[in-house]
Design an enzyme around this catalytic site. Structure first.
Site, short mmCIF file in Angstrom:
data_model
loop_
_atom_site.label_atom_id
_atom_site.label_comp_id
_atom_site.label_asym_id
_atom_site.label_seq_id
_atom_site.Cartn_x
_atom_site.Cartn_y
_atom_site.Cartn_z
N GLU A 210 0.74 -0.97 0.05
CA GLU A 210 0.06 -0.21 0.01
C GLU A 210 0.89 1.13 -0.02
O GLU A 210 1.62 1.60 0.98
CB GLU A 210 -0.93 -0.04 1.26
CG GLU A 210 -2.07 -1.17 1.34
CD GLU A 210 -3.15 -0.93 0.46
OE1 GLU A 210 -3.25 0.42 -0.01
OE2 GLU A 210 -3.86 -1.71 0.12
N CYS A 244 -2.07 9.81 2.71
CA CYS A 244 -1.55 9.02 1.40
C CYS A 244 -2.38 9.50 0.18
O CYS A 244 -1.77 9.44 -0.96
CB CYS A 244 -1.42 7.56 1.64
SG CYS A 244 -3.14 6.81 2.06
P1 NAD Z 1 8.23 4.64 5.05
O1 NAD Z 1 8.08 3.84 3.76
O2 NAD Z 1 9.12 5.41 5.36
O3 NAD Z 1 8.09 3.81 6.36
C1 NAD Z 1 7.09 2.61 6.36
C2 NAD Z 1 7.52 1.56 7.39
O4 NAD Z 1 8.73 1.01 6.78
C3 NAD Z 1 8.03 2.15 8.53
O5 NAD Z 1 7.43 1.00 9.59
C4 NAD Z 1 9.48 1.99 8.60
O6 NAD Z 1 9.87 1.72 9.89
C5 NAD Z 1 9.82 1.12 7.75
N1 NAD Z 1 11.14 1.52 6.96
C6 NAD Z 1 11.50 2.60 6.64
N2 NAD Z 1 12.82 2.49 5.96
C7 NAD Z 1 12.92 1.37 5.77
C8 NAD Z 1 13.91 0.25 5.10
N3 NAD Z 1 15.06 1.10 4.39
N4 NAD Z 1 13.99 -1.00 4.96
C9 NAD Z 1 12.75 -1.60 5.76
N5 NAD Z 1 11.76 -0.89 6.23
C10 NAD Z 1 11.80 0.62 6.54
O7 NAD Z 1 6.90 5.71 5.02
P2 NAD Z 1 6.22 6.71 6.06
O8 NAD Z 1 7.19 7.74 5.82
O9 NAD Z 1 5.99 5.88 7.38
O10 NAD Z 1 5.03 6.81 5.13
C11 NAD Z 1 4.87 7.61 4.13
C12 NAD Z 1 4.55 7.10 3.05
O11 NAD Z 1 3.40 6.18 3.24
C13 NAD Z 1 3.74 8.02 1.94
O12 NAD Z 1 4.56 7.74 0.85
C14 NAD Z 1 2.47 7.69 1.85
O13 NAD Z 1 1.72 8.08 0.66
C15 NAD Z 1 2.61 6.17 2.23
N6 NAD Z 1 1.21 5.51 2.98
C16 NAD Z 1 0.53 4.81 1.92
C17 NAD Z 1 -0.70 4.57 2.50
C18 NAD Z 1 -1.74 3.77 1.62
O14 NAD Z 1 -2.64 3.02 2.19
N7 NAD Z 1 -1.46 3.29 0.41
C19 NAD Z 1 -1.19 4.75 3.81
C20 NAD Z 1 -0.35 5.99 4.70
C21 NAD Z 1 0.61 6.22 4.07
#
Ligand code: NAD
Length: 456
Positions: A210, A244
């Site tokens: 997602e 998002c």
């Molecule tokens: P992110 O990708 O930075 O982090 C998401 C998760 O991944 C966190 O739990 C984090 O600890 C982990 N993570 C971060 N870096 C990582 C790595 N290098 N390796 C493995 N795991 C890692 O996202 P965010 O900043 O928490 O959220 C924002 C993003 O999420 C935006 O792009 C937004 O559009 C998207 N989002 C999508 C939805 C949806 O339902 N489609 C909902 C909310 C947010």
């Protein structure tokens, strides 16, 4: 951090005890989850306030209430969803019965982001539990109060070998991703989504992504401008734009641009007043995101807003003008309270420009013309969206929610959540009362019959 291999081993053992698969067990766990939330609403709101300055209204509608709606729907329908599905047989299968069994995967790993840190952690868990899986949940480290609270509450209400929280950041998430879980459900950025997919490829683990991206919001000259302005202001600035599916940028018809921007200003002021002083207006999650957003302000013409409060990490609702596709703010998902405004004179050019970019997670079109609505819907690919509204599609549990291409793979909510965490196991129950000779080679009459049956 918990020892991942040991934890996984224990969860797998619990899964193979067959306990998670009965309807009664699943319903009990869903009820426990409901109790866990209902008995701790005040604590949840407090953690959301600390991490993101979420107002009670936002915390209830977009996090807590949302989960209650999901739980209610799943609880009501679970029995029928779990039933093996009878399907018809082709003539070649005379005498047999064909069924699709609803098989849980095993141990599901759910990785959550920070923007709706409670809801986005638990909404997938509802699907995983309903489908009969064990769950390891990894909340976001950027909302530490919610993460800690989730860890505490889940430990209090659930057995670790069935459902547990592992807190942590990149290192811990990568360790979890390297283990041999049976399903990965990831919500987060496109960048990390790619890492998740790479990790999943090691064991070909099934997964849902997602993700995010830039969601266009298009206001045509024949739209109900007043309503469009109210709905867009609300959708964009809820949670300070950290949604998002928030409108990422606005495409407004040249003919109504001035009028619409005026209406949008009024609607935004009505909703938030002086946002910097409004205790219910969201703050930016971290210094890093705050600085990133502020750098966009340096390179753009501010049409409205533009002020910020460094100490509190607040940026007021802001519209940016004279924007082109080459501007820095158009190079990435904004994920904050900045709304770039682009204009157009023909809907065909909008379609062309949206097509030239990644498939959006959401798209919103405001117009009274059925013909143009149809054109947008048939000619553009996007995860989901609304005609004459924004965000509302996410709140209907009967609509699967997800992206397409770079905005995501798979979908969930309501029945779609159950389906996501369920493997469809197709089985033929064959009769032993007879055995058609024509199915075997070397039978001349059989060949004739098979050709007759199988040819179009
Ligand atoms: P992110 O990708 O930075 O982090 C998401 C998760 O991944 C966190 O739990 C984090 O600890 C982990 N993570 C971060 N870096 C990582 C790595 N290098 N390796 C493995 N795991 C890692 O996202 P965010 O900043 O928490 O959220 C924002 C993003 O999420 C935006 O792009 C937004 O559009 C998207 N989002 C999508 C939805 C949806 O339902 N489609 C909902 C909310 C947010």
């Amino acid at each position: 951090m918990k020892n991942v291999n040991e934890l996984l081993e224990r969860q797998k053992r619990f899964f193979y005890s067959e306990k998670t698969k009965t309807l009664d067990f699943r319903l009990q766990q869903l009820d426990k989850l409901k109790d866990m939330i209902a008995n701790n609403e005040a604590k949840i709101m407090e953690a959301l306030k600390k991490d993101l300055n979420k107002s009670e209204f936002e915390a209830f509608t977009t996090e807590i209430g949302f989960l209650y709606m999901e739980l209610k729907e799943v609880r009501k329908k679970l029995r029928s969803w779990m039933e093996p599905e009878k399907v018809t047989n082709p003539i070649t299968h005379k005498g047999a019965k064909s069924r699709i069994y609803k098989d849980p995967y095993g141990v599901a790993l759910v990785i959550a982001p920070w923007n709706y840190p409670f809801q986005l952690a638990l909404a997938p868990v509802i699907g995983a539990i309903a489908a009969g899986n064990c769950v390891i949940l990894k909340p976001s480290e950027l909302t530490p109060n919610v993460s800690r609270l989730l860890a505490e509450l889940v430990a209090q209400y659930f057995n670790e070998e069935y459902f547990t929280v592992v807190e942590g950041a990149v290192k811990e998430t990568q360790e979890l991703l390297s283990s041999r879980v049976d399903y990965i459900f990831f919500t987060g950025s496109v960048r990390v989504g790619k890492i998740v997919m790479e990790k999943a490829s090691k064991y070909l683990t099934p997964h849902t992504l997602e993700l995010g991206g830039k969601s266009p919001t298009i206001v045509d000259h024949d739209a109900n401008l007043e309503i469009a302005a109210k709905r867009i202001a609300w959708a964009k600035f809820t949670n300070a734009g950290q949604t998002c599916i928030a409108p990422d940028y606005l495409f407004v018809h040249e003919k109504v641009k001035e009028q619409f921007i005026d209406l949008l200003k009024k609607s935004t002021e009505n909703l938030y007043g002086n946002a910097l002083k409004n205790p219910d207006y969201g703050r930016i999650v971290s210094d890093g995101h705050y600085e990133r957003l502020k750098s966009f302000l340096l390179h753009s013409k501010v049409l409205f807003g533009g002020n910020s409060e460094d100490k509190e990490l607040i940026i007021e609702p802001t519209f940016l003008g004279d924007i082109g596709w080459d501007d820095p703010v158009m190079q990435e998902e904004i994920f904050g309270p900045l709304l770039p405004v682009l204009t157009f004179t023909s809907i065909e050019t909008v379609i062309e420009q949206v097509r030239n970019h990644e498939k959006p997670l959401a798209l919103y079109y405001f117009s009274e013309s059925k013909e143009k609505q149809e054109k947008i819907l048939t000619q553009l690919t996007f995860g989901g969206g609304c005609i004459n509204d924004a965000l509302f599609h996410i709140a209907n549990p009967y609509l699967p929610f997800g992206g397409v291409g770079q905005s995501g793979t798979g979908a969930y909510h309501g029945k779609a959540s159950f389906d996501t965490f369920t493997h469809q196991k197709s089985v033929v129950h064959q009769t032993t009362k007879f055995d058609f000779p024509f199915r075997y080679p070397g039978n001349k009459q059989g060949m004739k019959l098979i050709k007759k049956l199988m040819r179009p």
